[in-house]
Enzyme design. Structure first.
Site, PDB file in Angstrom:
ATOM      1  N   HIS A  12     -64.922 -62.122  44.603  1.00 65.11           N
ATOM      2  CA  HIS A  12     -64.467 -60.316  44.707  1.00 65.11           C
ATOM      3  C   HIS A  12     -62.831 -60.957  45.842  1.00 65.11           C
ATOM      4  O   HIS A  12     -62.503 -60.038  46.655  1.00 65.11           O
ATOM      5  CB  HIS A  12     -65.297 -59.547  45.777  1.00 65.11           C
ATOM      6  N   HIS A  59     -66.117 -56.983  54.886  1.00 66.59           N
ATOM      7  CA  HIS A  59     -65.781 -57.865  55.726  1.00 66.59           C
ATOM      8  C   HIS A  59     -64.656 -57.500  57.171  1.00 66.59           C
ATOM      9  O   HIS A  59     -63.402 -56.791  56.635  1.00 66.59           O
ATOM     10  CB  HIS A  59     -64.159 -58.405  55.179  1.00 66.59           C
ATOM     11  N   HIS A 193     -64.473 -71.281  48.462  1.00 70.15           N
ATOM     12  CA  HIS A 193     -63.082 -70.850  49.875  1.00 70.15           C
ATOM     13  C   HIS A 193     -63.156 -71.811  51.266  1.00 70.15           C
ATOM     14  O   HIS A 193     -64.182 -71.290  51.689  1.00 70.15           O
ATOM     15  CB  HIS A 193     -62.172 -69.538  49.052  1.00 70.15           C
ATOM     16  N   GLU A 240     -70.744 -67.164  50.942  1.00 65.50           N
ATOM     17  CA  GLU A 240     -70.589 -65.737  50.249  1.00 65.50           C
ATOM     18  C   GLU A 240     -71.609 -66.014  48.779  1.00 65.50           C
ATOM     19  O   GLU A 240     -72.284 -65.038  48.637  1.00 65.50           O
ATOM     20  CB  GLU A 240     -69.541 -65.134  50.142  1.00 65.50           C
TER      21      GLU A 240
HETATM   22  C1  DHB Z   1     -59.854 -64.255  50.179  1.00 60.90           C
HETATM   23  C2  DHB Z   1     -60.929 -62.780  51.148  1.00 60.90           C
HETATM   24  C3  DHB Z   1     -62.037 -62.884  50.504  1.00 60.90           C
HETATM   25  O1  DHB Z   1     -63.087 -61.662  51.033  1.00 60.90           O
HETATM   26  C4  DHB Z   1     -62.556 -63.920  49.480  1.00 60.90           C
HETATM   27  O2  DHB Z   1     -63.768 -63.093  49.355  1.00 60.90           O
HETATM   28  C5  DHB Z   1     -62.005 -64.495  49.337  1.00 60.90           C
HETATM   29  C6  DHB Z   1     -60.820 -64.981  49.277  1.00 60.90           C
HETATM   30  C7  DHB Z   1     -58.512 -64.185  51.118  1.00 60.90           C
HETATM   31  O3  DHB Z   1     -58.037 -63.057  51.561  1.00 60.90           O
HETATM   32  O4  DHB Z   1     -58.252 -64.521  49.820  1.00 60.90           O
HETATM   33 FE    FE Z   2     -64.653 -62.310  50.910  1.00 58.38          FE
END
Ligand code: DHB
Ligand code: FE
Length: 279
Positions: A12, A59, A193, A240
């Protein structure tokens, strides 16, 4: 009775939403990512679900550290897109399904999941970007949506096993809803990530690909993974991925993977998409 007709796992990443909103999906950076979404969009358009239950994480948009529900179900008629600092995304409001949402709450609490009831909730990129990935830019979203917010931000997050069991309980709840709704369930977030600290930018494609394989063939094995393992292997925000287990728990033991796509990078994130149907 209502029934679950498929499951979608998808990242997402906010910049994916921004690329759609800004008309940039054909640019060289974005084209390879969006090329992989077409078949999944066609699948959704053909499947025509009435409702999507979307497991996502907020978030710090609807909830902040003063109030951290582990699992919250949105029972409202409508959920506006959240302002995440640049104004709300130019996407339609999300229309809920209060009857099914309240049935989920009742059934899940009877099943000993202590669900928070959210009668108002702006929805951030965690929910709206998956809708854009699957539906592009419609005037109105083509289905009702029941938001299921999961705390993956603040320790202690629920375990992967708890998420999988929640998915199973959601399946039981949908199966006992007196209606003819055809429901899809989304698990969102990930893939690997890390947005912070020394390891910012971490991507572990081997882990991500193995996750999709195991999610299809042996999700019970994935429920053994500890949260710390997700963080070590897939980065601090890679945790996540536990939300994909909610989706998988709501499907049959045997599923067909009808589409999948994996692309690195989308900003500094590995972006994955998988669509399952019951076999
Ligand atoms: C980013 C934010 C998110 O919530 C995520 O799941 C992936 C990447 C971002 O800020 O790049
Ligand atoms: Fe996220």
């Amino acid at each position: 009775m209502a029934e679950i007709v498929g499951g979608i796992g998808t990242s997402h990443v906010p910049s994916i939403g921004a690329a759609i909103d800004g008309g940039k999906t054909d640019e060289p950076y974005w084209q390879p990512l969006f090329a992989g979404y077409g078949a999944a969009r066609e699948w959704l358009a053909e499947t025509k679900p009435d409702v999507a239950i979307i497991a996502f994480n907020d978030h710090a948009s609807a909830f902040f550290l003063d109030l951290v529900p582990t699992f919250a179900i949105g029972t409202a008629e409508v959920f506006p897109p959240a302002d995440e600092g640049f104004g709300p995304r130019p996407v339609p409001p999300v229309h809920g399904h209060p009857d099914l949402a309240w049935h989920l709450v009742e059934s899940l609490v009877a099943d000993e999941f202590d669900i928070t009831i959210a009668q108002e909730m702006p929805v951030d990129h965690g929910l709206t970007v998956p809708l854009s990935i699957m539906c592009d830019q419609p005037e109105e979203w083509p289905m009702k949506v029941i938001p299921l917010a999961v705390n993956v931000i603040q320790y202690p997050q629920p375990t992967g096993r708890r998420c999988y069991r929640l998915g199973q309980a959601i399946r039981d709840a949908v199966d006992t809803f007196p209606g003819d709704e055809r429901v899809v369930i989304f698990g969102t977030g990930g893939m690997s990530h890390q947005l912070q600290g020394e390891r910012a930018g971490l991507i572990n494609s081997e882990f991500d690909r193995a996750f999709i394989e195991e999610l299809e063939h042996d999700p019970e094995a994935l429920t053994e993974l500890k949260r710390a393992t997700y963080m070590r292997e897939a980065g601090s925000e890679g945790v996540e991925l536990i939300m994909w287990l909610i989706m998988r728990g709501a499907l049959d033991d045997e599923v067909d993977r009808v589409h999948w796509h994996y692309h690195v990078p989308a900003s500094n994130t590995a972006a994955g998409l998988v669509v399952f149907e019951n076999a």
